[in-house]
Design a protein around this motif. Structure first.
Motif, PDB file in Angstrom:
ATOM      1  N   GLY A 167      -2.777   5.508   5.662  1.00 45.85           N
ATOM      2  CA  GLY A 167      -1.361   5.507   5.352  1.00 45.85           C
ATOM      3  C   GLY A 167      -0.996   6.668   4.457  1.00 45.85           C
ATOM      4  N   PRO A 168       0.246   6.673   3.977  1.00 47.05           N
ATOM      5  CA  PRO A 168       0.703   7.775   3.135  1.00 47.05           C
ATOM      6  C   PRO A 168       0.082   7.698   1.740  1.00 47.05           C
ATOM      7  CG  PRO A 168       2.368   6.068   3.232  1.00 47.05           C
ATOM      8  CD  PRO A 168       1.280   5.653   4.178  1.00 47.05           C
ATOM      9  N   ASP A 169       0.301   8.738   0.955  1.00 44.79           N
ATOM     10  CA  ASP A 169      -0.206   8.802  -0.415  1.00 44.79           C
ATOM     11  C   ASP A 169       0.153   7.535  -1.207  1.00 44.79           C
ATOM     12  OD1 ASP A 169      -1.269  10.222  -2.788  1.00 44.79           O
ATOM     13  OD2 ASP A 169       0.834  10.089  -3.419  1.00 44.79           O
ATOM     14  N   ALA A 170       1.350   7.016  -0.949  1.00 41.55           N
ATOM     15  CA  ALA A 170       1.812   5.829  -1.682  1.00 41.55           C
ATOM     16  C   ALA A 170       0.944   4.603  -1.421  1.00 41.55           C
ATOM     17  CB  ALA A 170       3.266   5.518  -1.304  1.00 41.55           C
ATOM     18  N   ALA A 171       0.128   4.662  -0.374  1.00 41.26           N
ATOM     19  CA  ALA A 171      -0.744   3.522  -0.063  1.00 41.26           C
ATOM     20  C   ALA A 171      -1.870   3.366  -1.070  1.00 41.26           C
ATOM     21  CB  ALA A 171      -1.295   3.644   1.358  1.00 41.26           C
ATOM     22  N   THR A 172      -2.036   4.348  -1.972  1.00 42.06           N
ATOM     23  CA  THR A 172      -3.042   4.183  -3.034  1.00 42.06           C
ATOM     24  C   THR A 172      -2.747   2.916  -3.845  1.00 42.06           C
ATOM     25  OG1 THR A 172      -1.756   5.666  -4.417  1.00 42.06           O
ATOM     26  CG2 THR A 172      -3.671   6.615  -3.333  1.00 42.06           C
ATOM     27  N   ASP A 173      -1.473   2.532  -3.912  1.00 42.14           N
ATOM     28  CA  ASP A 173      -1.108   1.322  -4.668  1.00 42.14           C
ATOM     29  C   ASP A 173      -1.854   0.078  -4.182  1.00 42.14           C
ATOM     30  OD1 ASP A 173       0.593   2.861  -6.093  1.00 42.14           O
ATOM     31  OD2 ASP A 173       2.458   1.950  -5.360  1.00 42.14           O
ATOM     32  N   ILE A 174      -1.898  -0.098  -2.862  1.00 40.58           N
ATOM     33  CA  ILE A 174      -2.579  -1.317  -2.367  1.00 40.58           C
ATOM     34  C   ILE A 174      -4.089  -1.198  -2.538  1.00 40.58           C
ATOM     35  CG2 ILE A 174      -0.735  -2.084  -0.799  1.00 40.58           C
ATOM     36  CD1 ILE A 174      -2.653  -1.050   1.504  1.00 40.58           C
ATOM     37  N   LEU A 175      -4.601   0.040  -2.529  1.00 46.33           N
ATOM     38  CA  LEU A 175      -6.038   0.214  -2.790  1.00 46.33           C
ATOM     39  C   LEU A 175      -6.352  -0.217  -4.224  1.00 46.33           C
ATOM     40  CD1 LEU A 175      -6.663   3.650  -1.016  1.00 46.33           C
ATOM     41  CD2 LEU A 175      -7.265   1.365  -0.172  1.00 46.33           C
ATOM     42  N   VAL A 176      -5.483   0.180  -5.150  1.00 47.80           N
ATOM     43  CA  VAL A 176      -5.670  -0.223  -6.551  1.00 47.80           C
ATOM     44  C   VAL A 176      -5.558  -1.749  -6.660  1.00 47.80           C
ATOM     45  CG1 VAL A 176      -4.719  -0.075  -8.891  1.00 47.80           C
ATOM     46  CG2 VAL A 176      -4.908   1.993  -7.476  1.00 47.80           C
ATOM     47  N   ASP A 177      -4.591  -2.330  -5.940  1.00 49.16           N
ATOM     48  CA  ASP A 177      -4.453  -3.799  -5.954  1.00 49.16           C
ATOM     49  C   ASP A 177      -5.755  -4.471  -5.506  1.00 49.16           C
ATOM     50  OD1 ASP A 177      -1.852  -3.540  -6.771  1.00 49.16           O
ATOM     51  OD2 ASP A 177      -0.966  -3.943  -4.803  1.00 49.16           O
ATOM     52  N   ALA A 178      -6.340  -3.939  -4.428  1.00 52.51           N
ATOM     53  CA  ALA A 178      -7.583  -4.537  -3.911  1.00 52.51           C
ATOM     54  C   ALA A 178      -8.723  -4.354  -4.905  1.00 52.51           C
ATOM     55  CB  ALA A 178      -7.940  -3.927  -2.561  1.00 52.51           C
ATOM     56  N   MET A 179      -8.729  -3.216  -5.596  1.00 58.05           N
ATOM     57  CA  MET A 179      -9.791  -2.983  -6.593  1.00 58.05           C
ATOM     58  C   MET A 179      -9.576  -3.870  -7.819  1.00 58.05           C
ATOM     59  SD  MET A 179     -10.839   1.047  -6.190  1.00 58.05           S
ATOM     60  CE  MET A 179      -9.249   1.789  -6.479  1.00 58.05           C
ATOM     61  N   THR A 180      -8.317  -4.181  -8.095  1.00 57.85           N
ATOM     62  CA  THR A 180      -8.015  -5.139  -9.168  1.00 57.85           C
ATOM     63  C   THR A 180      -8.665  -6.488  -8.865  1.00 57.85           C
ATOM     64  OG1 THR A 180      -5.932  -4.040  -9.660  1.00 57.85           O
ATOM     65  CG2 THR A 180      -6.124  -6.327 -10.358  1.00 57.85           C
ATOM     66  N   LEU A 181      -8.697  -6.826  -7.577  1.00 53.67           N
ATOM     67  CA  LEU A 181      -9.273  -8.117  -7.181  1.00 53.67           C
ATOM     68  C   LEU A 181     -10.793  -8.073  -7.092  1.00 53.67           C
ATOM     69  CD1 LEU A 181      -6.611  -8.957  -4.457  1.00 53.67           C
ATOM     70  CD2 LEU A 181      -6.855 -10.062  -6.695  1.00 53.67           C
ATOM     71  N   GLY A 182     -11.387  -6.882  -7.316  1.00 53.50           N
ATOM     72  CA  GLY A 182     -12.846  -6.816  -7.379  1.00 53.50           C
ATOM     73  C   GLY A 182     -13.523  -5.819  -6.465  1.00 53.50           C
ATOM     74  N   MET A 183     -12.776  -5.189  -5.544  1.00 51.79           N
ATOM     75  CA  MET A 183     -13.398  -4.160  -4.708  1.00 51.79           C
ATOM     76  C   MET A 183     -13.808  -3.002  -5.620  1.00 51.79           C
ATOM     77  SD  MET A 183     -13.238  -5.534  -1.676  1.00 51.79           S
ATOM     78  CE  MET A 183     -13.675  -4.192  -0.573  1.00 51.79           C
ATOM     79  N   GLU A 184     -14.943  -2.348  -5.261  1.00 48.03           N
ATOM     80  CA  GLU A 184     -15.510  -1.382  -6.207  1.00 48.03           C
ATOM     81  C   GLU A 184     -14.956   0.022  -6.086  1.00 48.03           C
ATOM     82  OE1 GLU A 184     -19.787  -1.814  -5.828  1.00 48.03           O
ATOM     83  OE2 GLU A 184     -19.387  -3.967  -5.767  1.00 48.03           O
ATOM     84  N   ARG A 185     -14.740   0.465  -4.858  1.00 46.41           N
ATOM     85  CA  ARG A 185     -14.152   1.793  -4.698  1.00 46.41           C
ATOM     86  C   ARG A 185     -13.307   1.812  -3.431  1.00 46.41           C
ATOM     87  NH1 ARG A 185     -17.243   5.083  -1.257  1.00 46.41           N
ATOM     88  NH2 ARG A 185     -19.281   4.237  -0.710  1.00 46.41           N
ATOM     89  N   ALA A 186     -12.586   2.950  -3.242  1.00 50.80           N
ATOM     90  CA  ALA A 186     -11.595   2.962  -2.167  1.00 50.80           C
ATOM     91  C   ALA A 186     -11.628   4.269  -1.390  1.00 50.80           C
ATOM     92  CB  ALA A 186     -10.205   2.740  -2.748  1.00 50.80           C
ATOM     93  N   VAL A 187     -11.166   4.181  -0.147  1.00 49.77           N
ATOM     94  CA  VAL A 187     -11.007   5.358   0.702  1.00 49.77           C
ATOM     95  C   VAL A 187      -9.588   5.350   1.250  1.00 49.77           C
ATOM     96  CG1 VAL A 187     -11.767   6.555   2.790  1.00 49.77           C
ATOM     97  CG2 VAL A 187     -13.447   5.326   1.383  1.00 49.77           C
ATOM     98  N   LEU A 188      -8.877   6.453   1.054  1.00 48.90           N
ATOM     99  CA  LEU A 188      -7.539   6.605   1.647  1.00 48.90           C
ATOM    100  C   LEU A 188      -7.621   7.597   2.800  1.00 48.90           C
ATOM    101  CD1 LEU A 188      -4.422   6.243   1.679  1.00 48.90           C
ATOM    102  CD2 LEU A 188      -4.304   8.194   0.103  1.00 48.90           C
ATOM    103  N   LEU A 189      -7.268   7.121   4.003  1.00 47.62           N
ATOM    104  CA  LEU A 189      -7.139   8.021   5.145  1.00 47.62           C
ATOM    105  C   LEU A 189      -5.681   8.432   5.178  1.00 47.62           C
ATOM    106  CD1 LEU A 189      -9.271   6.040   7.762  1.00 47.62           C
ATOM    107  CD2 LEU A 189     -10.006   7.771   6.108  1.00 47.62           C
ATOM    108  N   GLU A 190      -5.429   9.605   4.625  1.00 46.02           N
ATOM    109  CA  GLU A 190      -4.055   9.981   4.337  1.00 46.02           C
ATOM    110  C   GLU A 190      -3.348  10.520   5.581  1.00 46.02           C
ATOM    111  OE1 GLU A 190      -3.791  12.436   0.889  1.00 46.02           O
ATOM    112  OE2 GLU A 190      -1.602  12.424   0.915  1.00 46.02           O
TER     113      GLU A 190
END
Lengths: 326, 255
Positions: free
Chosen positions: B64-87
């Motif tokens: 998704g777009p750059d703004a999709a980093t928000d949901i990645l942070v949300d998921a990491m808040t719930l315990g996911m360790e790291r994230a990948v954004l396919l921009e």
């Protein structure tokens, strides 16, 4: 040729498949093409007769010793092999769990696009379809490209209608070539849930509670009303997220879709997620303190008031009429 | 030890009414928040629980777009360790293109040392409802895929998954590595904790810019269905409405 992938249970044609074949027959007529059907596990004579009634002129009865239990990739592999021989313009299935799954595999195996949950189809070089998004609250017009058009038909979007006259039917057996890989994901066991209770999906009356129930205990009066009406008890997503009720009770886009004679929604605000699940109800009675709540737009009848007061009053009134004292 | 990838999708949190942008290509989200769907919240919860039980690494991915980093942070808040954004630059990618980009990312992660034992997704995206990205990803990677799962057990390198059907459950088994798409109800997701919020901000987000493949399903436009709002007949206020309501039940023959 248009090919429909058939689902059936114990010799009965699945209702969703009948809807899909109705749309398929109209599409085939527009294209001047015959309508064919793929039936897994061989076609029982009673299925064949029903298929002819829906305008199917060719049945591919797929027979293979290892197709005894449902295996989605194997289903897709069978259809892929029939496609190679029959060269259809389109392959369709019902937008059921199995239909969407098997067609997604077919898309993956063939590298073709697949459009899920279509409600209208216009043939052409590409097919112009209308499909359901957001659980049916938004429609998308889309073009399906590719040499063979793959699509599923949204449940309950097309009324099942037999052809004016049954088609002359030819049934041919088809023996697919299946590998272990095609069969590696399959149903290995089936567990029946013994339950004397009426299920949400099939209940004639559904009583539900939303955030307005306030707590798990807040469902006590709803259980009582449901008991008096022989109803199933449901709830909104807010309730399952709060842990007041199990997810199996949830009515909505990510829960159960209901279609009762009457749905009594108590303290449910009516978010889209919920409306998607209850719009199949013949009548909706909303009980809510807020006369402006979105549920009021979906409801046929409303009582403005606190469910904790109204529901016990309903129970008392029912008892009174039945001549039972409190 | 196991490595789990969860794929999620950023969607607007629609309330009770959807309005479209003038070009009919998107939902008008000026006044909406963004979220990821209930099925995917459960996929995240399932991954976090699996890593708590078995050890290993959890990665959350979105396209998704750059703004999709928000949901990645949300998921990491719930315990996911790291994230990948396919921009992506603009617009929704169709399921074929989305699957191709995820496959590319999975291979890149593997080349960099993280081979996934399990790839979790939601059964279908809340918005487009395509019902196919998981199966397409699994096929290209040569992995088995079980969809619509409401109970998952990892046992001896096998995924034992249950799917709810009329009157009971269907049980599937697939050897790991595998793709499993889940439905809400598989678990009850936890609420984000304060500690989760604080640590999420420090967790890494890796970015990739995938090439958009030709998927072959082309959106023309969205259409809002004709509204079927009825004006509810108000039977009354409070307890005094009970007799009229019971009359109604009698008329409908359900009493």
């Amino acid at each position: 040729m248009i090919i429909g992938l058939v689902e059936h249970e114990q010799g009965k044609l699945n209702e969703r498949t009948a809807e899909m074949l109705t749309l398929g027959r109209k599409l085939a007529a527009q294209m001047g093409a015959p309508l064919a059907a793929v039936v897994m596990g061989g076609a029982a004579p009673e299925i064949a007769e029903r298929l002819a009634a829906f305008g199917v002129s060719t049945v591919y009865a797929v027979k293979h010793e290892r197709l005894g239990s449902y295996a989605p990739e194997a289903w897709a592999r069978c259809v892929e092999q029939i496609m190679a021989a029959a060269k259809p313009a389109a392959v369709m299935a019902a937008g059921s769990e199995r239909g969407n799954e098997a067609m997604a595999y077919l898309g993956a195996l063939t590298g073709l696009p697949m459009a899920a949950n279509c409600t209208e189809v216009q043939p052409g070089e590409s097919f112009l379809v209308t499909r359901q998004c957001w659980g049916g609250t938004l429609w998308e017009e889309a073009r399906i490209h590719g040499s063979v058009k793959l699509l599923t038909v949204a449940p309950l979007a097309v009324a099942a209608e037999e052809a004016p006259a049954p088609a002359a039917l030819s049934v041919s057996e088809f023996a697919p070539t299946l590998t272990d890989k095609d069969l590696r994901v399959r149903v290995v066991d089936r567990i029946e849930t013994a339950s004397g209770r009426v299920t949400l999906a099939e209940a004639r009356v559904v009583v539900s509670g939303g955030r307005g129930a306030g707590s798990a205990e807040g469902f006590g009066p709803l259980e009582e009303l449901a008991g008096l009406l022989g109803a199933a008890v449901g709830c909104s997503r807010a309730v399952t997220s709060a842990g007041w009720r199990p997810h199996a009770d949830q009515i909505g886009q990510t829960g159960t879709r209901i279609s009762p004679e009457i749905y009594i929604a108590c303290g449910v605000s009516g978010a889209t997620q919920h409306i998607v699940g209850c719009k199949g109800s013949k009548h909706i009675l909303a009980i809510n303190t807020d006369p402006e709540a979105p549920i009021m737009n979906a409801a046929d009848y409303a009582i403005v008031g606190d469910m904790h007061v109204v529901v016990p009053a309903l129970c008392a009134e029912i008892r009174k009429r039945r001549g039972v004292s409190d | 030890m196991m490595n789990v990838l969860v794929c999620i999708k950023r969607v607007p949190a629609t309330g009770s009414r959807i309005t479209l942008t003038p070009d009919e290509q998107e939902i008008d989200a000026r006044y909406l928040n963004f979220t990821f769907s209930p099925h995917e919240e459960c996929a995240v919860e399932e991954a976090v629980r699996l890593i708590e039980a078995h050890g290993g690494t959890s990665v959350v991915l979105t396209l998704g777009p750059d703004a999709a980093t928000d949901i990645l942070v949300d998921a990491m808040t719930l315990g996911m360790e790291r994230a990948v954004l396919l921009e992506t630059e603009s617009g929704d990618w169709d399921p074929g293109a989305t699957a191709a980009a995820i496959v590319e990312a999975v291979r890149a992660q593997q080349a960099a040392g993280t081979a996934f034992d399990l790839i979790l997704m939601g059964n279908e995206a809340a918005d487009t409802g395509d019902y196919q990205v998981g199966i397409r990803v699994a096929h290209v990677l040569g992995l088995p895929c079980v969809t619509g799962v409401k109970e998952l057990k990892i046992d001896n390198g096998n995924a034992v998954a249950r799917r709810e059907v009329k009157g009971g459950w269907e049980v599937f088994e697939a050897p790991l590595p595998a793709v499993v798409t889940v439905k809400e109800g598989i678990n009850l997701p936890r609420y984000p904790s304060l500690r989760g919020r604080l640590t999420a901000k420090k967790k890494p987000i890796e970015r990739m810019k995938p090439q958009r493949a030709h998927g072959g399903l082309e959106k023309v436009r969205f259409k809002v269905p004709p509204e079927q709002t009825s004006v509810a007949e108000v039977l009354g206020k409070g307890a005094e409405a009970a007799p009229l309501a019971v009359d109604l039940l009698q008329r409908l023959g359900v009493l």
